[in-house]
Design a protein around this motif. Structure first.
Motif, PDB file in Angstrom:
ATOM      1  N   TYR A 204      56.325  45.927  55.552  1.00  0.00           N
ATOM      2  CA  TYR A 204      57.338  45.059  56.039  1.00  0.00           C
ATOM      3  C   TYR A 204      57.245  43.681  55.636  1.00  0.00           C
ATOM      4  N   LEU A 205      56.133  43.181  55.323  1.00  0.00           N
ATOM      5  CA  LEU A 205      55.805  41.731  55.109  1.00  0.00           C
ATOM      6  C   LEU A 205      56.584  41.048  54.016  1.00  0.00           C
ATOM      7  N   PRO A 206      57.094  39.771  54.223  1.00  0.00           N
ATOM      8  CA  PRO A 206      57.788  39.439  53.191  1.00  0.00           C
ATOM      9  C   PRO A 206      57.186  39.189  51.729  1.00  0.00           C
ATOM     10  N   ASN A 207      57.683  39.366  50.562  1.00  0.00           N
ATOM     11  CA  ASN A 207      57.283  39.179  49.377  1.00  0.00           C
ATOM     12  C   ASN A 207      56.542  40.337  48.894  1.00  0.00           C
ATOM     13  N   PHE A 208      56.287  41.489  49.815  1.00  0.00           N
ATOM     14  CA  PHE A 208      55.555  42.458  49.539  1.00  0.00           C
ATOM     15  C   PHE A 208      55.963  43.282  48.257  1.00  0.00           C
ATOM     16  N   PRO A 209      57.318  43.480  48.310  1.00  0.00           N
ATOM     17  CA  PRO A 209      57.696  44.342  46.981  1.00  0.00           C
ATOM     18  C   PRO A 209      57.416  43.742  45.816  1.00  0.00           C
ATOM     19  N   ASN A 210      57.046  42.487  45.667  1.00  0.00           N
ATOM     20  CA  ASN A 210      56.873  41.690  44.281  1.00  0.00           C
ATOM     21  C   ASN A 210      55.426  41.865  44.108  1.00  0.00           C
ATOM     22  N   ILE A 211      54.530  42.139  44.901  1.00  0.00           N
ATOM     23  CA  ILE A 211      53.069  41.954  44.645  1.00  0.00           C
ATOM     24  C   ILE A 211      52.616  43.168  44.046  1.00  0.00           C
ATOM     25  N   LYS A 212      51.721  42.966  42.945  1.00  0.00           N
ATOM     26  CA  LYS A 212      51.080  43.944  42.160  1.00  0.00           C
ATOM     27  C   LYS A 212      49.600  44.144  42.797  1.00  0.00           C
ATOM     28  N   PHE A 213      49.267  45.322  43.288  1.00  0.00           N
ATOM     29  CA  PHE A 213      47.817  45.641  43.673  1.00  0.00           C
ATOM     30  C   PHE A 213      46.836  46.337  42.749  1.00  0.00           C
ATOM     31  N   ASN A 214      45.880  45.714  42.215  1.00  0.00           N
ATOM     32  CA  ASN A 214      44.841  46.357  41.188  1.00  0.00           C
ATOM     33  C   ASN A 214      43.678  46.826  42.185  1.00  0.00           C
ATOM     34  N   LEU A 215      43.615  47.955  42.252  1.00  0.00           N
ATOM     35  CA  LEU A 215      42.076  48.592  43.140  1.00  0.00           C
ATOM     36  C   LEU A 215      41.217  48.981  42.141  1.00  0.00           C
ATOM     37  N   ASP A 216      39.914  48.378  42.159  1.00  0.00           N
ATOM     38  CA  ASP A 216      38.970  48.725  41.473  1.00  0.00           C
ATOM     39  C   ASP A 216      37.580  49.299  42.336  1.00  0.00           C
ATOM     40  N   ILE A 217      37.953  50.430  42.700  1.00  0.00           N
ATOM     41  CA  ILE A 217      36.922  51.138  43.934  1.00  0.00           C
ATOM     42  C   ILE A 217      35.781  52.005  43.000  1.00  0.00           C
ATOM     43  N   ASP A 218      34.559  51.887  43.317  1.00  0.00           N
ATOM     44  CA  ASP A 218      33.465  52.653  42.687  1.00  0.00           C
ATOM     45  C   ASP A 218      33.646  54.038  43.537  1.00  0.00           C
ATOM     46  N   GLU A 219      34.090  55.123  43.153  1.00  0.00           N
ATOM     47  CA  GLU A 219      34.379  56.409  44.009  1.00  0.00           C
ATOM     48  C   GLU A 219      32.969  57.056  44.003  1.00  0.00           C
ATOM     49  N   THR A 220      31.957  56.758  43.330  1.00  0.00           N
ATOM     50  CA  THR A 220      30.518  57.382  43.389  1.00  0.00           C
ATOM     51  C   THR A 220      29.792  56.763  44.435  1.00  0.00           C
ATOM     52  N   ILE A 221      30.202  55.352  45.227  1.00  0.00           N
ATOM     53  CA  ILE A 221      29.418  55.019  46.292  1.00  0.00           C
ATOM     54  C   ILE A 221      29.406  55.717  47.393  1.00  0.00           C
ATOM     55  N   GLU A 222      28.304  56.167  48.103  1.00  0.00           N
ATOM     56  CA  GLU A 222      28.101  56.721  49.372  1.00  0.00           C
ATOM     57  C   GLU A 222      27.696  55.763  50.174  1.00  0.00           C
ATOM     58  N   TYR A 223      28.578  55.395  51.137  1.00  0.00           N
ATOM     59  CA  TYR A 223      28.310  54.222  52.160  1.00  0.00           C
ATOM     60  C   TYR A 223      28.590  54.779  53.513  1.00  0.00           C
ATOM     61  N   TYR A 224      27.814  54.465  54.376  1.00  0.00           N
ATOM     62  CA  TYR A 224      27.929  54.763  56.006  1.00  0.00           C
ATOM     63  C   TYR A 224      27.934  53.680  56.731  1.00  0.00           C
ATOM     64  N   SER A 225      28.975  53.271  57.655  1.00  0.00           N
ATOM     65  CA  SER A 225      29.257  52.465  58.393  1.00  0.00           C
ATOM     66  C   SER A 225      30.234  52.630  59.560  1.00  0.00           C
ATOM     67  N   ASP A 226      30.560  51.681  60.239  1.00  0.00           N
ATOM     68  CA  ASP A 226      31.626  52.045  61.374  1.00  0.00           C
ATOM     69  C   ASP A 226      32.888  51.645  60.562  1.00  0.00           C
ATOM     70  N   LYS A 227      33.605  53.075  60.839  1.00  0.00           N
ATOM     71  CA  LYS A 227      35.125  52.989  60.009  1.00  0.00           C
ATOM     72  C   LYS A 227      36.019  51.908  60.595  1.00  0.00           C
ATOM     73  N   SER A 228      36.096  51.941  62.097  1.00  0.00           N
ATOM     74  CA  SER A 228      37.172  50.836  62.623  1.00  0.00           C
ATOM     75  C   SER A 228      36.805  49.358  62.123  1.00  0.00           C
ATOM     76  N   ILE A 229      35.478  49.120  62.091  1.00  0.00           N
ATOM     77  CA  ILE A 229      35.117  47.648  61.553  1.00  0.00           C
ATOM     78  C   ILE A 229      35.419  47.361  60.311  1.00  0.00           C
ATOM     79  N   ILE A 230      35.299  48.390  59.302  1.00  0.00           N
ATOM     80  CA  ILE A 230      35.315  48.613  57.840  1.00  0.00           C
ATOM     81  C   ILE A 230      36.882  48.246  57.730  1.00  0.00           C
ATOM     82  N   THR A 231      37.598  49.083  58.484  1.00  0.00           N
ATOM     83  CA  THR A 231      39.089  49.186  58.381  1.00  0.00           C
ATOM     84  C   THR A 231      39.429  47.506  58.808  1.00  0.00           C
ATOM     85  N   THR A 232      39.211  47.067  59.734  1.00  0.00           N
ATOM     86  CA  THR A 232      39.245  45.465  60.458  1.00  0.00           C
ATOM     87  C   THR A 232      39.454  44.580  59.152  1.00  0.00           C
TER      88      THR A 232
END
Length: 592
Positions: A461-489
């Motif tokens: 819904y944010l302005p200019n969002f349709p024009n933005i290109k997102f590049n995601l470089d996420i290492d899927e092999t990482i096993e990380y344990y933390s607080d989901k709510s805080i990581i999301t924040t």
């Protein structure tokens, strides 16, 4: 030594090796209460394993504890050499817990070899680190050593206060071993002040606790404390029994200083019984030990007793010889002691000042914590109460925008809507902030791709969002344990910030990276954009509450403050690299 801290390796090493070294260090430390020589063998295994796998941190920690064990055994020269070599290294690597270990060892070597003022300086720095680390066990241990120095200066009142503080700390954390360690010197203080019943009671209490805890080394000193009470009350048979029991354990444990003091006291006991032959055997043993560990205190007391025996036996030449040796060593102790007293007055005043400051800060922190809790509760309740009217206003706006046809009226209505939305966002951020503050961290496996993609979608819904290109470089092999709510924040605020401050004159790009750091020790989260950037003048203030670097964009001024708070909650660090007109890169490092 306080708590054995979790190892923090600096090189990429097999986790199984790190864990093995950690276990060996822990085992060596806990074994010291029964057999210090066995502790040395275990710590040598830890060192050899670390050397084999080029694990430098493991080598350093092993040598730090080796120095500690050698100090206990009276090998002061080697202990000091090992510990001093590591002092600056741990400082450079910001390893506070490890530095406190070598500071304690160095301080103990100096005060045990009659160099009190230098010992006190190192112990004081160690005490500061232990308090900073909130290591109660270690704090009690250092205070006990400082109490011994007070005792040497004949300031029994201060020594008693320090020992009782050790006792209180140990009881507060249910540390029976620390509690028993405080009993021994308290027994000695009561004895010097003529409180024989209290002295005996403390010695017996120490024996009970040490027997229950399996502390063989400490038990030797508890026996010694009990024997001294009987020697003072002239119950010689009982004193002999407990001194001999103590001496046997001191020899078994390789505790040279303890053995020397036992031999000295047995010499004094047999001298009081006019059994000169036995007295001389024990006193000569004490002097040999005193020379070995360079303890002038043992030497001047030992030679004094030998002088008294030679005098009673009418051996004038020998009496003169022992008297000269006694005076020579006594002068050394007095000179060292006098110099130590003068040089230590400032340090002692600093200790007392730190004690007072610690109490004041603790009281202030308690009041502040209470007020903060009340304030957070107030903010949370008020924010929730305001959500209702704001929701009604937004509902009225949705109805009115369809009924109003006049262009000017629509313009004013949209302006009204913008301000209500801004107020709504501030309230939502305040609710989110108070929620994070009171949140108890609960660890679960983090699915980074799922979280990031969900967040990106939520900002459509944010302005200019349709024009933005997102590049995601996420290492899927990482096993990380933390607080989901805080990581999301964390991701929410980083991504929203990049979208809001994207440029419209170029093709906006936002890169999201989740990887391990170069040493494989920490998790790296990075969000990089080519947006409007942040000027150098503002960068130091961006994490302040309600601070906004750009008034042209709508925002509550809480987003980056919440981000910083969330990262701190996870014991992480955040870094910004930005240039006006070139974009920003936020890098977050979190421990595994």
């Amino acid at each position: 030594m306080g708590q054995i801290q979790q190892l923090s390796p600096k090189a990429k090493i097999d986790p199984a090796i790190k864990e093995k070294v950690q276990q060996l260090v822990k085992s060596a430390y806990h074994t010291r209460i029964k057999d210090v020589n066995e502790s040395l063998l275990i710590i040598e295994k830890a060192r050899n394993l670390s050397l084999k796998y080029h694990y430098q941190y493991g080598v350093d920690v092993s040598e730090a504890y080796k120095g500690f064990f050698l100090m206990i055994l009276g090998d002061f020269k080697t202990s000091l050499k090992l510990s001093k070599a590591l002092l600056d290294k741990f400082q450079e690597d910001h390893l506070k817990a490890e530095r406190s270990v070598v500071l304690y060892t160095i301080g103990s070597v100096y005060y045990k070899s009659d160099n009190y003022h230098v010992g006190l300086q190192h112990l004081l720095e160690c005490l500061s680190l232990r308090r900073e680390l909130d290591d109660k066990l270690g704090e009690s241990q250092v205070l006990k050593a400082i109490g011994t120095i007070y005792e040497f200066f004949n300031d029994y009142e201060s020594a008693e206060e320090v020992y009782e503080r050790c006792f209180e700390i140990s009881q507060s954390i249910n540390d029976k071993l620390g509690e028993s360690n405080a009993c021994n010197p308290l027994s000695g203080i009561y004895l010097k002040r003529g409180k024989y019943e209290k002295a005996l009671d403390m010695a017996n209490r120490s024996i009970t606790l040490k027997e229950a805890g399996g502390d063989t080394r400490g038990l030797a000193f508890a026996y010694h404390a009990k024997a001294k009470v009987f020697l003072r009350t002239k119950e010689f048979e009982k004193a002999e029994k407990w001194f001999l029991k103590s001496l046997k354990l001191q020899r078994q444990m390789g505790e040279k200083m303890g053995e020397g003091m036992c031999e000295l006291k047995l010499g004094e006991l047999y001298l009081a019984l006019d059994n000169y032959a036995k007295a001389k055997i024990h006193l000569h043993h004490a002097i040999a030990i005193g020379e070995g560990v360079n303890s002038k205190l043992i030497l001047f007391k030992g030679f004094n007793s030998l002088y008294l025996i030679a005098k009673k036996e009418n051996d004038a030449p020998l009496a003169l010889k022992y008297l000269e040796r006694h005076l020579e060593n006594k002068e050394s102790v007095i000179n060292t002691g006098t110099g130590s007293i003068i040089k230590s007055l400032k340090a002692m005043a600093k200790i007392e000042m730190l004690e007072r400051e610690a109490r004041i800060i603790k009281e202030k922190n308690s009041d502040i914590e209470k007020k903060n809790t009340e304030l957070d509760t107030f903010v949370y309740r008020v924010s929730h109460d305001l959500r209702g009217p704001i929701a009604s206003l937004l509902g009225l706006y949705n109805i009115a925008r369809y009924d109003i046809k006049d262009t000017l009226s629509k313009k004013y209505l949209d302006m009204y809507h913008e301000q209500i939305m801004r107020l709504n966002n501030i309230i939502l951020d305040l609710i989110n902030l108070t929620r994070i503050k009171g949140w108890q961290v609960k660890n679960s496996k983090i699915e980074f791709s799922t979280i990031v993609q969900s967040i990106i979608k939520s900002f459509e819904y944010l302005p200019n969002f349709p024009n933005i290109k997102f590049n995601l470089d996420i290492d899927e092999t990482i096993e990380y344990y933390s607080d989901k709510s805080i990581i999301t924040t964390v991701f929410q605020n980083l991504i929203e910030n990049s979208i809001k401050y994207s440029r419209v004159d170029i093709s906006p790009v936002i890169n999201v990276v989740v990887a391990r750091d170069s040493h494989d020790d920490f998790l790296l989260i990075e969000v990089r954009d080519n947006g409007i950037g942040i000027g150098a003048d503002y960068q130091e203030r961006i994490f302040e509450m309600f601070f906004r670097a750009n008034d042209e964009k709508e925002g509550s001024g809480l987003g980056l403050y919440i981000l910083k708070y969330a990262v701190d909650k996870l014991n992480g660090k955040i870094k910004l690299k930005s240039e006006r007109g070139e974009g920003s890169t936020f890098s977050i490092v979190l421990p595994f």
